[in-house]
Design an enzyme around this catalytic site. Structure first.
Site, PDB file in Angstrom:
ATOM      1  N   HIS A 243       0.977  10.822 -10.831  1.00 54.34           N
ATOM      2  CA  HIS A 243       1.261  10.263 -12.177  1.00 54.34           C
ATOM      3  C   HIS A 243      -0.303   9.370 -11.872  1.00 54.34           C
ATOM      4  O   HIS A 243      -0.419   8.846 -11.277  1.00 54.34           O
ATOM      5  CB  HIS A 243       2.110   9.114 -10.858  1.00 54.34           C
ATOM      6  CG  HIS A 243       2.628   7.706 -11.785  1.00 54.34           C
ATOM      7  ND1 HIS A 243       2.361   7.185 -13.113  1.00 54.34           N
ATOM      8  CD2 HIS A 243       2.494   6.705 -11.461  1.00 54.34           C
ATOM      9  CE1 HIS A 243       2.462   6.318 -13.060  1.00 54.34           C
ATOM     10  NE2 HIS A 243       2.914   6.116 -12.127  1.00 54.34           N
TER      11      HIS A 243
ATOM     12  N   ASN B 100      -1.803   2.468 -17.237  1.00 56.62           N
ATOM     13  CA  ASN B 100      -0.178   3.433 -17.027  1.00 56.62           C
ATOM     14  C   ASN B 100       1.215   3.815 -17.099  1.00 56.62           C
ATOM     15  O   ASN B 100       1.391   2.508 -18.531  1.00 56.62           O
ATOM     16  CB  ASN B 100      -0.003   3.007 -16.055  1.00 56.62           C
ATOM     17  CG  ASN B 100       1.060   3.346 -14.625  1.00 56.62           C
ATOM     18  OD1 ASN B 100       1.844   3.554 -15.288  1.00 56.62           O
ATOM     19  ND2 ASN B 100       0.932   2.501 -12.820  1.00 56.62           N
TER      20      ASN B 100
ATOM     21  N   CYS C 236       8.395   4.651 -12.283  1.00 57.36           N
ATOM     22  CA  CYS C 236       6.847   5.747 -12.149  1.00 57.36           C
ATOM     23  C   CYS C 236       7.769   7.565 -12.280  1.00 57.36           C
ATOM     24  O   CYS C 236       6.580   8.103 -12.262  1.00 57.36           O
ATOM     25  CB  CYS C 236       5.504   5.580 -11.326  1.00 57.36           C
ATOM     26  SG  CYS C 236       5.324   3.764 -11.994  1.00 57.36           S
TER      27      CYS C 236
HETATM   28  O1  UT7 Z   1       2.615   2.850 -10.925  1.00 63.39           O
HETATM   29  C1  UT7 Z   1       3.673   1.677 -10.995  1.00 63.39           C
HETATM   30  C2  UT7 Z   1       3.339   1.815  -9.011  1.00 63.39           C
HETATM   31  N1  UT7 Z   1       1.909   1.099  -9.234  1.00 63.39           N
HETATM   32  C3  UT7 Z   1       0.785   0.992  -8.345  1.00 63.39           C
HETATM   33  O2  UT7 Z   1       0.890   2.259  -7.670  1.00 63.39           O
HETATM   34  C4  UT7 Z   1      -0.394  -0.444  -8.672  1.00 63.39           C
HETATM   35  C5  UT7 Z   1      -0.419  -0.160  -6.918  1.00 63.39           C
HETATM   36  N2  UT7 Z   1      -1.647  -1.540  -6.892  1.00 63.39           N
HETATM   37  C6  UT7 Z   1      -2.691  -1.447  -7.777  1.00 63.39           C
HETATM   38  O3  UT7 Z   1      -2.760  -0.539  -8.060  1.00 63.39           O
HETATM   39  C7  UT7 Z   1      -3.713  -2.631  -7.287  1.00 63.39           C
HETATM   40  O4  UT7 Z   1      -3.183  -3.791  -6.171  1.00 63.39           O
HETATM   41  C8  UT7 Z   1      -3.690  -3.673  -8.766  1.00 63.39           C
HETATM   42  C9  UT7 Z   1      -4.796  -3.357  -9.639  1.00 63.39           C
HETATM   43  C10 UT7 Z   1      -2.448  -3.881  -8.998  1.00 63.39           C
HETATM   44  C11 UT7 Z   1      -4.698  -5.086  -8.029  1.00 63.39           C
HETATM   45  O5  UT7 Z   1      -5.498  -4.131  -6.996  1.00 63.39           O
HETATM   46  P1  UT7 Z   1      -6.088  -5.395  -5.963  1.00 63.39           P
HETATM   47  O6  UT7 Z   1      -7.464  -4.736  -5.450  1.00 63.39           O
HETATM   48  O7  UT7 Z   1      -4.861  -4.603  -4.975  1.00 63.39           O
HETATM   49  O8  UT7 Z   1      -6.512  -6.948  -6.254  1.00 63.39           O
HETATM   50  P2  UT7 Z   1      -5.283  -7.888  -6.251  1.00 63.39           P
HETATM   51  O9  UT7 Z   1      -3.779  -7.992  -6.315  1.00 63.39           O
HETATM   52  O10 UT7 Z   1      -5.790  -7.640  -4.186  1.00 63.39           O
HETATM   53  O11 UT7 Z   1      -5.955  -9.217  -6.635  1.00 63.39           O
HETATM   54  C12 UT7 Z   1      -7.726  -9.688  -5.801  1.00 63.39           C
HETATM   55  C13 UT7 Z   1      -7.932 -10.147  -6.867  1.00 63.39           C
HETATM   56  C14 UT7 Z   1      -6.538 -11.572  -6.377  1.00 63.39           C
HETATM   57  O12 UT7 Z   1      -7.669 -12.940  -6.731  1.00 63.39           O
HETATM   58  P3  UT7 Z   1      -7.917 -13.709  -5.571  1.00 63.39           P
HETATM   59  O13 UT7 Z   1      -6.314 -13.740  -4.933  1.00 63.39           O
HETATM   60  O14 UT7 Z   1      -8.579 -12.998  -4.317  1.00 63.39           O
HETATM   61  O15 UT7 Z   1      -8.138 -15.171  -5.683  1.00 63.39           O
HETATM   62  C15 UT7 Z   1      -6.178 -11.962  -7.840  1.00 63.39           C
HETATM   63  O16 UT7 Z   1      -5.559 -13.149  -8.441  1.00 63.39           O
HETATM   64  O17 UT7 Z   1      -8.084 -10.358  -7.673  1.00 63.39           O
HETATM   65  C16 UT7 Z   1      -7.313 -11.340  -8.701  1.00 63.39           C
HETATM   66  N3  UT7 Z   1      -6.460 -10.809 -10.017  1.00 63.39           N
HETATM   67  C17 UT7 Z   1      -7.389 -10.186 -11.323  1.00 63.39           C
HETATM   68  N4  UT7 Z   1      -8.675 -10.903 -11.214  1.00 63.39           N
HETATM   69  C18 UT7 Z   1      -8.963 -10.735 -12.500  1.00 63.39           C
HETATM   70  C19 UT7 Z   1      -5.970  -9.426 -10.399  1.00 63.39           C
HETATM   71  N5  UT7 Z   1      -5.168  -9.267 -11.481  1.00 63.39           N
HETATM   72  C20 UT7 Z   1      -7.179  -9.396 -11.847  1.00 63.39           C
HETATM   73  C21 UT7 Z   1      -6.762  -8.858 -13.427  1.00 63.39           C
HETATM   74  N6  UT7 Z   1      -8.327  -9.116 -13.436  1.00 63.39           N
HETATM   75  N7  UT7 Z   1      -6.221  -8.539 -14.132  1.00 63.39           N
END
Ligand code: UT7
Length: 349
Positions: free
Chosen positions: A276, A306, A114
């Protein structure tokens, strides 16, 4: 010492638009979840066989080169940032050099995910400052769609990423005080495994100490790629999203302030911050933290997702096309991602 300016910007995104709803056909996700957590509405996917990371970069490069008032023959160095190269090796730089019929100039590939574009721009800046080169092409390009896990298992990653390319031409500045004022690069490998694609690679689980199940069956060497990796879906990127998010919202403001402080400038002096495009929530957090107005921050993640190394040059090119960057403006580029690596560039346009 000469300073370096961005003389031309260009970008290319593939025609194919993939909406959030489209992804629900392959995995358990929803438009609501994706928009709420990331701000993304749609992304572009490259033509599966007709487009590669390099061909998209060429499209962006053509525009940047023309806008810089130069030609491919006049480019004297290539810096190519990507994490999704056409080949494991050689890098995309030489493929671009060949396809654009450039001279036998140097071609450097940058692997900083990134923050790849900010790193690449920093290298270009140093080469211009020393007088080594005068017309450097810097590109960031990604074809993520070819290497993501589109099953529910990979949904936390695959809904975020999109394809596209951006390019700039860097030349010596015309006047005192114009151009790239400074760049600031950082890394912290402590959490290298939290956002990574491990395979194919030479690691043999050395860093994680996990058992190598098929090691005994492997002939001498040859642990680079195995049937087990394919069967167990170990050929996809993995990410601890919340951990990356928490680190990003600290490092983004830090590296932006580092750049401003270097020149005794304030956030109110900034005309445009181009972060970014990792997640709209990260960009909004940074904006609030630095008390920036809406017109001081440019985001386009809702349209493209992204695009890793391509996200900053695509956004820069779009912002420029929209007339949001004028001569004399103070522009800050900032990135954070896998590694972790992060950085910023402060530019007087
Ligand atoms: O560019 C490179 C650098 N990368 C980043 O900067 C990414 C930084 N992180 C993020 O942007 C966020 O952490 C994400 C968008 C990747 C994820 O969002 P989050 O609010 O942190 O969600 P989470 O990973 O804590 O997951 C919450 C819930 C989980 O379910 P449970 O365990 O609460 O039942 C996941 O399994 O959301 C679920 N989940 C989804 N649900 C529907 C994860 N991905 C998805 C999805 N659709 N695509």
């Amino acid at each position: 010492m000469l300073s370096a300016k961005i003389a031309g910007v260009g970008h290319y995104v593939p025609e194919q638009i993939v909406s959030n709803n489209h992804l629900t056909a392959y995995m358990d996700t929803s438009d609501e979840w994706i928009q709420e957590r990331t701000g993304i509405k749609e992304r572009r996917f490259a033509d599966r066989t007709g487009e590669t990371t390099t061909t998209m970069a060429i499209q962006a490069a053509r525009v940047a080169i023309e806008r810089a008032g130069t030609t491919a023959e006049e480019i004297d160095f290539i810096i190519f940032a990507t994490l999704s190269p056409d080949y494991y090796f050689p890098g995309c730089g030489v493929l671009l050099q060949r396809a654009m019929k450039m001279k036998e100039i140097g071609a450097l590939d940058i692997r900083n995910q990134c923050s790849g574009f900010v790193y690449a721009l920093s290298v270009a800046d140093q080469f211009i400052k020393t007088g080594m080169y005068r017309n450097i092409l810097v590109v960031g390009s990604e074809k993520h769609s070819f290497g993501l896990d589109f099953s529910t298992r990979g949904r936390n990653i695959s809904v975020i990423f999109g394809d596209g390319a951006g390019a700039v031409v860097v030349q010596p500045a015309d006047r005192e005080g114009q151009g790239i004022l400074s760049t600031h690069l950082h890394s912290d490998g402590e959490s290298a495994e939290l956002l990574a694609m491990f395979n194919p690679g030479t690691h043999a689980n050395h860093w994680t100490n996990e058992p190598l199940a098929s090691f005994d069956e492997a002939p001498i060497g040859n642990m680079f790629m195995s049937h087990q990796m394919i069967d167990q879906a170990q050929l996809y990127p993995t990410m601890d999203g919340p951990a990356v998010f928490k680190k990003a919202i600290v490092k983004f403001p830090e590296v932006i302030m580092e750049a401003l402080n270097r020149h005794h400038l304030q956030t109110s002096d900034l005309n445009l911050l181009i972060p970014h495009q990792a997640n709209l929530r990260i960009a909004q957090f940074v904006q609030q933290h630095l008390k920036l107005r809406d017109d001081q921050v440019f985001n386009n993640i809702e349209k493209y997702g992204n695009t890793t190394a391509a996200s900053i040059p695509i956004a820069l090119s779009e912002a420029w096309e929209l007339g949001k960057i004028q001569t004399g403006d103070l522009v800050c580029l900032a990135a954070f991602g896998s590694g972790y690596t992060w950085g910023s560039a402060l530019i007087r346009w």
